[in-house]
Design an enzyme around this catalytic site. Structure first.
Site, PDB file in Angstrom:
ATOM      1  N   LYS A 197      45.911  30.857  48.431  1.00  0.00           N
ATOM      2  CA  LYS A 197      47.092  31.723  48.471  1.00  0.00           C
ATOM      3  C   LYS A 197      48.474  31.550  49.155  1.00  0.00           C
ATOM      4  CE  LYS A 197      44.509  36.334  48.773  1.00  0.00           C
ATOM      5  NZ  LYS A 197      42.975  35.735  48.737  1.00  0.00           N
TER       6      LYS A 197
ATOM      7  N   GLU B  69      50.967  44.577  52.270  1.00  0.00           N
ATOM      8  CA  GLU B  69      49.759  44.913  52.781  1.00  0.00           C
ATOM      9  C   GLU B  69      48.600  43.838  52.596  1.00  0.00           C
ATOM     10  OE1 GLU B  69      51.164  45.729  49.542  1.00  0.00           O
ATOM     11  OE2 GLU B  69      49.445  44.659  48.668  1.00  0.00           O
TER      12      GLU B  69
ATOM     13  N   SER C 160      38.785  27.827  44.943  1.00  0.00           N
ATOM     14  CA  SER C 160      39.942  28.531  45.690  1.00  0.00           C
ATOM     15  C   SER C 160      40.090  28.442  47.272  1.00  0.00           C
ATOM     16  CB  SER C 160      39.839  30.024  45.292  1.00  0.00           C
ATOM     17  OG  SER C 160      38.606  30.572  45.414  1.00  0.00           O
TER      18      SER C 160
HETATM   19  C1  LIG Z   1      41.934  36.257  47.965  1.00  0.00           C
HETATM   20  C2  LIG Z   1      40.994  34.972  47.474  1.00  0.00           C
HETATM   21  C3  LIG Z   1      40.456  35.022  45.991  1.00  0.00           C
HETATM   22  C4  LIG Z   1      40.909  36.235  45.164  1.00  0.00           C
HETATM   23  O1  LIG Z   1      41.900  36.406  44.837  1.00  0.00           O
HETATM   24  P1  LIG Z   1      42.696  36.078  43.447  1.00  0.00           P
HETATM   25  O2  LIG Z   1      43.994  36.615  43.367  1.00  0.00           O
HETATM   26  O3  LIG Z   1      41.831  36.668  42.362  1.00  0.00           O
HETATM   27  O4  LIG Z   1      42.767  34.712  43.287  1.00  0.00           O
HETATM   28  C5  LIG Z   1      39.751  34.043  45.827  1.00  0.00           C
HETATM   29  N1  LIG Z   1      39.373  33.104  46.478  1.00  0.00           N
HETATM   30  C6  LIG Z   1      39.853  32.888  47.754  1.00  0.00           C
HETATM   31  C7  LIG Z   1      39.376  31.967  48.719  1.00  0.00           C
HETATM   32  C8  LIG Z   1      40.688  34.010  48.450  1.00  0.00           C
HETATM   33  O5  LIG Z   1      41.222  33.961  49.634  1.00  0.00           O
END
Ligand SMILES: *Cc1c(COP(=O)(O)O)cnc(C)c1O
Length: 410
Positions: free
Chosen positions: A104, A126, A392
């Site tokens: 993020k 938000e 992610s």
């Molecule tokens: C917020 C988040 C997601 C989901 O958000 P996307 O916008 O779909 O990427 C996925 N993995 C992690 C670790 C997150 O914090």
């Protein structure tokens, strides 16, 4: 079908053609705003269009990514996991090693730098689970900007550690006490605050959702993930992966990964959360079970209740429980270029434990959905040779929850 033209897309020129100047990806996207907010969002679009070509902006963002975020993040070959699964080789793009532990920050730093260039003093947003709030508060602290995060009172209680992080980072957390006191009300509250303050503030969206230009801009900021990963993968193996997999909540980590491979002979998979099952309210698989509609200022595929309002959604991964998905995913699904499928809570939890034990990497529950899908591909008869997964984020934030609900598996 309604959009057969979508099947004949030239993916060599895709990024130049999508979105169009009104922010549409085929029939999805746009800026569906109250009249007073049309101009402020247009200003953001104009500023971004100028700045994204500025050598100074690009080199400043590069420096930040390298020195503050710790980019490039590595690609890692899961040797032991792959052996256990059979012949498929699984690789991870380690976004969990990005500063703050997830992808993020890639777009939050971009949004913060844009705010700085536009002469804004404050970032407004938000947050639901608090992950976006923490990433944005980090960016605000870095750039010396004020930060105002709107959050439902129910979420404030549930996500106490993230609330504490935001406050430590200097952000103001604004509690929202009407309606269900969760994300939907927090979105309304943040829009209202922005309306009052748009001369000095910028509204920062946390995924490839919301009104134009955010789905495009957040994608562009996230694309560093796929661009790095493609080059790293080819350097490591001499080949392209056969398949690329990412989890899809709002869709930003997936849109970071996919564009680099759209014009390659690579299968692309977006994974939605099936939660406890296919019943409405038990999942957040928006593309799989949703219908076309407008919410939060954009047109896409979404889960709606009988009244047409955003439906209640659920996933064990709080970062995935959003009742819609970015318009570009709705479009890419329609083109047939990207496949979308689901993984349920149990499969994600299995993958969470599996990766932790075999590789020494505790993944976020969101990322565990993508990993679980890669593990499924590996066990198919016509399994792919190389699979690249966008990991992610890291799972530290999920430890308390996993211990409480799945501690018996230890
Ligand atoms: C917020 C988040 C997601 C989901 O958000 P996307 O916008 O779909 O990427 C996925 N993995 C992690 C670790 C997150 O914090």
């Amino acid at each position: 079908m309604e959009n057969t033209k979508a099947k004949n897309i030239d993916f060599r020129t895709y990024l130049k053609s999508y979105p169009d100047k009104n922010g549409y990806f085929g029939q999805y996207g746009g800026a569906h705003l109250p009249p007073e907010l049309i101009r402020p969002f247009e200003e953001v679009t104009e500023a971004y269009k100028t700045i994204c070509h500025s050598a100074q902006f690009i080199s400043e963002l590069r420096r930040i990514r390298k020195q503050f975020q710790g980019r490039p993040t590595p690609v890692y070959h899961c040797n032991r996991l792959s052996k256990e699964l059979g012949t498929t080789q699984i690789y991870l793009k380690r976004e969990d090693l990005n500063h703050t532990g997830a992808h993020k920050l890639n777009h939050c730093m971009g949004e913060g730098l844009l705010a700085k260039y536009m002469g804004k003093k404050k970032l407004i947003a938000e947050t639901g689970a608090g992950q976006h709030g923490v990433a944005l508060a980090t960016a605000a602290a870095y750039f010396g900007l004020e930060c105002e995060i709107h959050m439902g009172e129910v979420d404030i209680v549930k996500q106490a550690p993230n609330v504490a992080r935001m406050k430590v980072l200097g952000a103001e957390v604004v509690p929202v006490s009407h309606g269900l006191k969760t994300l939907k009300e927090a979105v309304d509250s943040a829009f209202e605050a922005y309306l009052k303050d748009y001369k000095d503030a910028i509204y920062c969206i946390g995924s490839v959702v919301g009104p134009h230009p955010f789905p495009m801009m957040v994608r562009d900021f996230q694309m560093v993930v796929g661009n790095e990963a493609r080059e790293q993968f080819v350097e490591m193996t001499g080949y392209l992966p056969d398949a690329v997999v990412a989890a899809v909540g709002g869709g930003s980590n997936a849109m970071g990964m996919f564009p680099a491979f759209l014009n390659d002979p690579v299968d692309i998979y977006g994974v939605e959360p099936l939660g406890k099952g296919a019943k409405m309210g038990d999942h957040a698989a928006s593309l799989t079970y949703g219908t076309k509609g407008v919410m939060h200022g954009f047109e896409s595929i979404m889960l709606k209740d009988e009244k047409g309002e955003p439906a209640p959604v659920y996933s064990v991964a709080s970062g995935l429980d959003y009742p819609s998905t970015g318009p570009e995913h709705a479009f890419l699904r329609e083109t047939g270029r990207v496949n979308y499928d689901v993984i349920d809570d149990e499969e994600a939890i299995d993958a969470f434990f599996k990766l932790s034990k075999t590789e020494g990497i505790i993944p976020a529950l969101e990322s565990s959905h993508a990993l679980a899908y890669a593990m499924k591909l590996a066990q198919k008869e016509d399994n792919p040779g190389f699979v690249l997964v966008n990991l992610s984020g890291r799972g530290d934030k999920d430890m308390d929850y996993v211990l409480e609900h799945y501690g018996d598996r230890l």
